[in-house]
Design a protein around this motif. Structure first.
Motif, PDB file in Angstrom:
ATOM      1  N   LEU A 113       0.779  -1.225   0.230  1.00 33.31           N
ATOM      2  CA  LEU A 113      -0.245  -0.014  -0.046  1.00 33.31           C
ATOM      3  C   LEU A 113       1.000   1.106  -0.069  1.00 33.31           C
ATOM      4  CD1 LEU A 113      -2.615  -1.041   2.648  1.00 33.31           C
ATOM      5  CD2 LEU A 113      -2.698  -1.423   0.010  1.00 33.31           C
ATOM      6  N   THR A 114       1.958   1.379   1.001  1.00 35.54           N
ATOM      7  CA  THR A 114       2.520   2.622   1.012  1.00 35.54           C
ATOM      8  C   THR A 114       3.740   2.587   0.444  1.00 35.54           C
ATOM      9  OG1 THR A 114       3.441   1.936   3.385  1.00 35.54           O
ATOM     10  CG2 THR A 114       1.382   2.923   3.143  1.00 35.54           C
ATOM     11  N   ALA A 115       4.532   1.462  -0.050  1.00 35.09           N
ATOM     12  CA  ALA A 115       5.911   1.620  -0.572  1.00 35.09           C
ATOM     13  C   ALA A 115       6.017   0.795  -1.754  1.00 35.09           C
ATOM     14  CB  ALA A 115       6.725   0.863   0.424  1.00 35.09           C
ATOM     15  N   ASN A 116       5.009   0.615  -2.322  1.00 35.86           N
ATOM     16  CA  ASN A 116       4.963  -0.224  -3.639  1.00 35.86           C
ATOM     17  C   ASN A 116       5.940   0.376  -4.701  1.00 35.86           C
ATOM     18  OD1 ASN A 116       3.637  -1.291  -6.204  1.00 35.86           O
ATOM     19  ND2 ASN A 116       2.299  -2.088  -4.652  1.00 35.86           N
ATOM     20  N   PRO A 117       6.364  -0.422  -5.324  1.00 38.01           N
ATOM     21  CA  PRO A 117       7.553  -0.084  -6.280  1.00 38.01           C
ATOM     22  C   PRO A 117       6.795   0.601  -7.640  1.00 38.01           C
ATOM     23  CG  PRO A 117       7.176  -2.672  -6.346  1.00 38.01           C
ATOM     24  CD  PRO A 117       6.548  -2.058  -5.288  1.00 38.01           C
ATOM     25  N   ILE A 118       5.242   0.253  -7.925  1.00 39.04           N
ATOM     26  CA  ILE A 118       4.903   1.137  -9.124  1.00 39.04           C
ATOM     27  C   ILE A 118       4.924   2.499  -9.037  1.00 39.04           C
ATOM     28  CG2 ILE A 118       2.393   1.331  -8.179  1.00 39.04           C
ATOM     29  CD1 ILE A 118       3.490   0.144 -11.555  1.00 39.04           C
ATOM     30  N   TYR A 119       5.109   3.125  -7.611  1.00 37.33           N
ATOM     31  CA  TYR A 119       5.156   4.379  -7.204  1.00 37.33           C
ATOM     32  C   TYR A 119       6.461   5.044  -7.717  1.00 37.33           C
ATOM     33  CZ  TYR A 119       1.472   3.596  -3.880  1.00 37.33           C
ATOM     34  OH  TYR A 119       0.142   3.136  -3.177  1.00 37.33           O
ATOM     35  N   GLU A 120       7.433   4.266  -8.123  1.00 33.77           N
ATOM     36  CA  GLU A 120       8.767   4.798  -8.315  1.00 33.77           C
ATOM     37  C   GLU A 120       9.276   4.548  -9.853  1.00 33.77           C
ATOM     38  OE1 GLU A 120      10.428   6.101  -5.745  1.00 33.77           O
ATOM     39  OE2 GLU A 120       8.791   5.506  -4.432  1.00 33.77           O
ATOM     40  N   THR A 121       8.069   4.687 -10.736  1.00 35.87           N
ATOM     41  CA  THR A 121       8.304   4.236 -12.226  1.00 35.87           C
ATOM     42  C   THR A 121       8.253   5.377 -13.038  1.00 35.87           C
ATOM     43  OG1 THR A 121       5.936   3.777 -12.379  1.00 35.87           O
ATOM     44  CG2 THR A 121       7.397   2.015 -11.836  1.00 35.87           C
ATOM     45  N   GLY A 122       8.200   6.696 -12.399  1.00 37.38           N
ATOM     46  CA  GLY A 122       8.098   7.916 -13.367  1.00 37.38           C
ATOM     47  C   GLY A 122       7.179   8.295 -14.133  1.00 37.38           C
ATOM     48  N   GLU A 123       7.301   9.033 -15.048  1.00 40.09           N
ATOM     49  CA  GLU A 123       6.179   9.361 -15.799  1.00 40.09           C
ATOM     50  C   GLU A 123       5.606   8.247 -16.731  1.00 40.09           C
ATOM     51  OE1 GLU A 123       6.863  13.009 -17.787  1.00 40.09           O
ATOM     52  OE2 GLU A 123       7.084  14.185 -16.244  1.00 40.09           O
ATOM     53  N   LEU A 124       4.264   8.385 -17.174  1.00 41.73           N
ATOM     54  CA  LEU A 124       3.838   7.377 -17.958  1.00 41.73           C
ATOM     55  C   LEU A 124       4.362   7.867 -19.588  1.00 41.73           C
ATOM     56  CD1 LEU A 124       0.305   7.211 -16.612  1.00 41.73           C
ATOM     57  CD2 LEU A 124       1.651   5.232 -16.690  1.00 41.73           C
ATOM     58  N   LYS A 125       4.768   6.525 -20.105  1.00 44.40           N
ATOM     59  CA  LYS A 125       5.076   6.789 -21.620  1.00 44.40           C
ATOM     60  C   LYS A 125       4.275   5.603 -22.446  1.00 44.40           C
ATOM     61  CE  LYS A 125       7.898   9.965 -20.885  1.00 44.40           C
ATOM     62  NZ  LYS A 125       8.057  11.441 -21.398  1.00 44.40           N
TER      63      LYS A 125
END
Length: 256
Positions: A38-50
């Motif tokens: 919930l709070t430290a998901n790696p998906i949060y660290e993937t930058g802008e969508l392309k």
């Protein structure tokens, strides 16, 4: 929502493909669980969508087939963008199915489609079910269809990244506790929708007023949050163009 030469040369190609698949699998990390999901998901660290383009298909009012084609075209853009994010996060990815219906009450794989909903995401079969009723088709010129599909795709992102599984597996002592957690889940999906819209905005050839109108569209709900907070998270994602802005589970405000 997932849709599935010489003999020597064929054997070599097969060996190459198996080796590639194994290498790809080795690079993947386990889907996170519990609080970390919930709070430290790696998906949060993937930058802008392309990529940052998704030209809209033309569609007329009261055109069920045209609106269905519009949604399918948009789904392909969402698949392309989010596949890249999951590769960056080193998490497994699969595409959702899209089922478009004319009437509520049909069986979805999770439950009967509710009268009050425009669309739902069924995690049991990873399917977005979209209700194209007369009201939805009366004016297809705004960003409503775009935003709703982006929101339901946000739930698919939550499912694949372990967020939805963690939410579903938790026990809530009271309805109040459940509603509080549900608001964080739904507001995050709003933010993820906004992130996608923001990432492709320059290709939509729309005036800023279209997005401003969308921010005023939602109504307050105990499970989805206040209208002002919907607007906040949608805009937060839009400006960031990526999921890093959408960690509602760590937020200390704007989740009521």
């Amino acid at each position: 929502m997932r849709p599935l030469l010489a003999v020597l040369s064929g054997a070599l190609v097969s060996l190459f493909l198996v080796g590639t698949a194994t290498a790809d699998a080795d690079r993947l990390r386990p889907v996170p669980t519990g609080t970390a999901a919930l709070t430290a998901n790696p998906i949060y660290e993937t930058g802008e969508l392309k990529p940052d383009t998704c030209p809209e298909r033309p569609v007329d009012n009261d055109d069920f087939k045209g609106a269905t084609n519009y949604l399918n075209g948009l789904l392909r853009c969402l698949n392309t963008s989010w596949k890249r994010q999951f590769a960056t996060a080193r998490l497994p990815f699969s595409t959702p199915k899209l089922r478009v219906i004319r009437h509520a009450g049909v069986k979805t794989g999770c439950s009967e489609f509710p009268e009050s909903a425009q669309a739902i995401y069924c995690s049991a079969n990873k399917t977005i079910v979209f209700h194209l009723d007369k009201k939805a088709l009366a004016d297809v010129s705004d960003l409503w269809l775009f935003s709703v599909l982006g929101h339901e795709y946000g739930h698919h992102v939550q499912e694949l990244s372990g967020i939805m599984t963690t939410f579903d597996s938790r026990r809530y002592r009271t309805k109040k506790d459940y509603n509080a957690a549900s608001r964080r889940l739904e507001l995050q999906a709003d933010c993820l929708s906004g992130a996608f819209i923001g990432s492709v905005w320059s290709s939509l050839e729309r005036p800023a007023s279209d997005f401003s109108y969308l921010r005023r569209f939602e109504k307050s709900s105990p499970t989805h949050g206040k209208a002002a907070n919907y607007s906040y998270w949608l805009n937060r994602g839009f400006l960031a163009k990526g999921p890093d802005a959408c960690n509602t589970f760590a937020a200390k405000s704007r989740v009521s």
